[in-house]
Design a protein around this motif. Structure first.
Motif, PDB file in Angstrom:
ATOM      1  N   VAL A  50      -0.848  13.193  -4.463  1.00 44.42           N
ATOM      2  CA  VAL A  50      -1.187  12.366  -3.472  1.00 44.42           C
ATOM      3  C   VAL A  50      -1.906  11.161  -4.381  1.00 44.42           C
ATOM      4  CG1 VAL A  50      -3.416  12.044  -1.600  1.00 44.42           C
ATOM      5  CG2 VAL A  50      -2.383  14.482  -1.815  1.00 44.42           C
ATOM      6  N   HIS A  51      -1.261  10.033  -3.582  1.00 47.44           N
ATOM      7  CA  HIS A  51      -2.379   9.200  -4.361  1.00 47.44           C
ATOM      8  C   HIS A  51      -2.458   7.794  -3.223  1.00 47.44           C
ATOM      9  CE1 HIS A  51      -0.092   9.165  -8.171  1.00 47.44           C
ATOM     10  NE2 HIS A  51       0.848   9.958  -7.072  1.00 47.44           N
ATOM     11  N   GLU A  52      -3.457   7.082  -3.501  1.00 44.19           N
ATOM     12  CA  GLU A  52      -3.819   6.823  -3.043  1.00 44.19           C
ATOM     13  C   GLU A  52      -3.086   4.995  -2.313  1.00 44.19           C
ATOM     14  OE1 GLU A  52      -7.837   5.039  -2.624  1.00 44.19           O
ATOM     15  OE2 GLU A  52      -8.512   7.617  -2.881  1.00 44.19           O
ATOM     16  N   PHE A  53      -2.302   4.832  -1.666  1.00 47.16           N
ATOM     17  CA  PHE A  53      -1.161   3.875  -1.543  1.00 47.16           C
ATOM     18  C   PHE A  53      -2.487   2.686  -0.597  1.00 47.16           C
ATOM     19  CE2 PHE A  53       1.609   7.360  -1.246  1.00 47.16           C
ATOM     20  CZ  PHE A  53       2.438   6.948  -2.113  1.00 47.16           C
ATOM     21  N   ASP A  54      -2.048   1.540  -1.466  1.00 51.51           N
ATOM     22  CA  ASP A  54      -2.986   0.370  -1.265  1.00 51.51           C
ATOM     23  C   ASP A  54      -1.688  -0.799   0.211  1.00 51.51           C
ATOM     24  OD1 ASP A  54      -4.690  -2.618  -3.298  1.00 51.51           O
ATOM     25  OD2 ASP A  54      -3.880  -1.729  -0.975  1.00 51.51           O
ATOM     26  N   ASP A  55      -2.064  -0.716   1.182  1.00 48.76           N
ATOM     27  CA  ASP A  55      -1.684  -0.928   2.158  1.00 48.76           C
ATOM     28  C   ASP A  55      -1.477  -2.242   2.043  1.00 48.76           C
ATOM     29  OD1 ASP A  55      -2.539   1.588   4.664  1.00 48.76           O
ATOM     30  OD2 ASP A  55      -0.399   0.695   3.276  1.00 48.76           O
ATOM     31  N   ASP A  56      -2.698  -3.088   1.522  1.00 53.33           N
ATOM     32  CA  ASP A  56      -2.970  -4.558   1.244  1.00 53.33           C
ATOM     33  C   ASP A  56      -2.265  -5.394   0.452  1.00 53.33           C
ATOM     34  OD1 ASP A  56      -4.216  -6.977   2.066  1.00 53.33           O
ATOM     35  OD2 ASP A  56      -5.553  -6.952   0.436  1.00 53.33           O
ATOM     36  N   HIS A  58      -0.484  -7.410  -2.351  1.00 57.46           N
ATOM     37  CA  HIS A  58      -1.671  -8.662  -1.987  1.00 57.46           C
ATOM     38  C   HIS A  58      -0.387  -9.701  -3.253  1.00 57.46           C
ATOM     39  CE1 HIS A  58      -5.470  -6.988  -2.337  1.00 57.46           C
ATOM     40  NE2 HIS A  58      -5.156  -5.677  -3.227  1.00 57.46           N
ATOM     41  N   GLY A  59      -0.691 -10.533  -2.831  1.00 58.59           N
ATOM     42  CA  GLY A  59       0.413 -11.521  -3.149  1.00 58.59           C
ATOM     43  C   GLY A  59       1.267 -11.984  -1.928  1.00 58.59           C
ATOM     44  N   THR A  60       1.540 -11.161  -0.935  1.00 56.24           N
ATOM     45  CA  THR A  60       2.397 -11.334   0.224  1.00 56.24           C
ATOM     46  C   THR A  60       1.636 -12.595   1.283  1.00 56.24           C
ATOM     47  OG1 THR A  60       2.682  -9.695   0.050  1.00 56.24           O
ATOM     48  CG2 THR A  60       3.850 -10.760   2.183  1.00 56.24           C
ATOM     49  N   ILE A  61       2.403 -13.807   1.649  1.00 52.71           N
ATOM     50  CA  ILE A  61       1.983 -15.002   2.625  1.00 52.71           C
ATOM     51  C   ILE A  61       2.875 -14.581   3.425  1.00 52.71           C
ATOM     52  CG2 ILE A  61       2.437 -16.974   2.685  1.00 52.71           C
ATOM     53  CD1 ILE A  61       2.426 -17.590  -0.502  1.00 52.71           C
ATOM     54  N   HIS A  62       2.088 -14.356   4.575  1.00 52.05           N
ATOM     55  CA  HIS A  62       2.546 -13.772   6.594  1.00 52.05           C
ATOM     56  C   HIS A  62       2.941 -15.902   7.067  1.00 52.05           C
ATOM     57  CE1 HIS A  62       3.185  -9.908   5.986  1.00 52.05           C
ATOM     58  NE2 HIS A  62       1.368 -10.111   5.762  1.00 52.05           N
TER      59      HIS A  62
END
Ligand SMILES: [Zn+2]
Length: 62
Positions: A50-56, A58-62
């Motif tokens: 089990v790993h915690e995935f970071d949904d955020d 970072h660095g993605t520009i919308h």
């Protein structure tokens, strides 16, 4: 002379001989109880899968 292996029942700490049908548990009830513990997560199992995935992202520009 054969050695008897006697351990404590992991559930109720009663001494259990290896010859016991339900070894390492003292009884069917404790055996069932143990399975229940596994199901309810009473034992601490390392969460290696089990790993915690970071949904955020970072660095993605919308
Ligand atoms: Zn027991």
């Amino acid at each position: 002379m054969s050695k008897k292996l006697i351990i404590k029942c992991p559930i109720c700490k009663t001494l259990v001989e290896r010859e016991n049908e339900t070894f390492p548990f003292c009884s069917d009830r404790c055996k069932t109880n143990d399975l229940g513990n596994w199901a309810s997560g009473a034992y601490s199992i390392p969460d290696t899968n089990v790993h915690e995935f970071d949904d955020d992202e970072h660095g993605t520009i919308h």
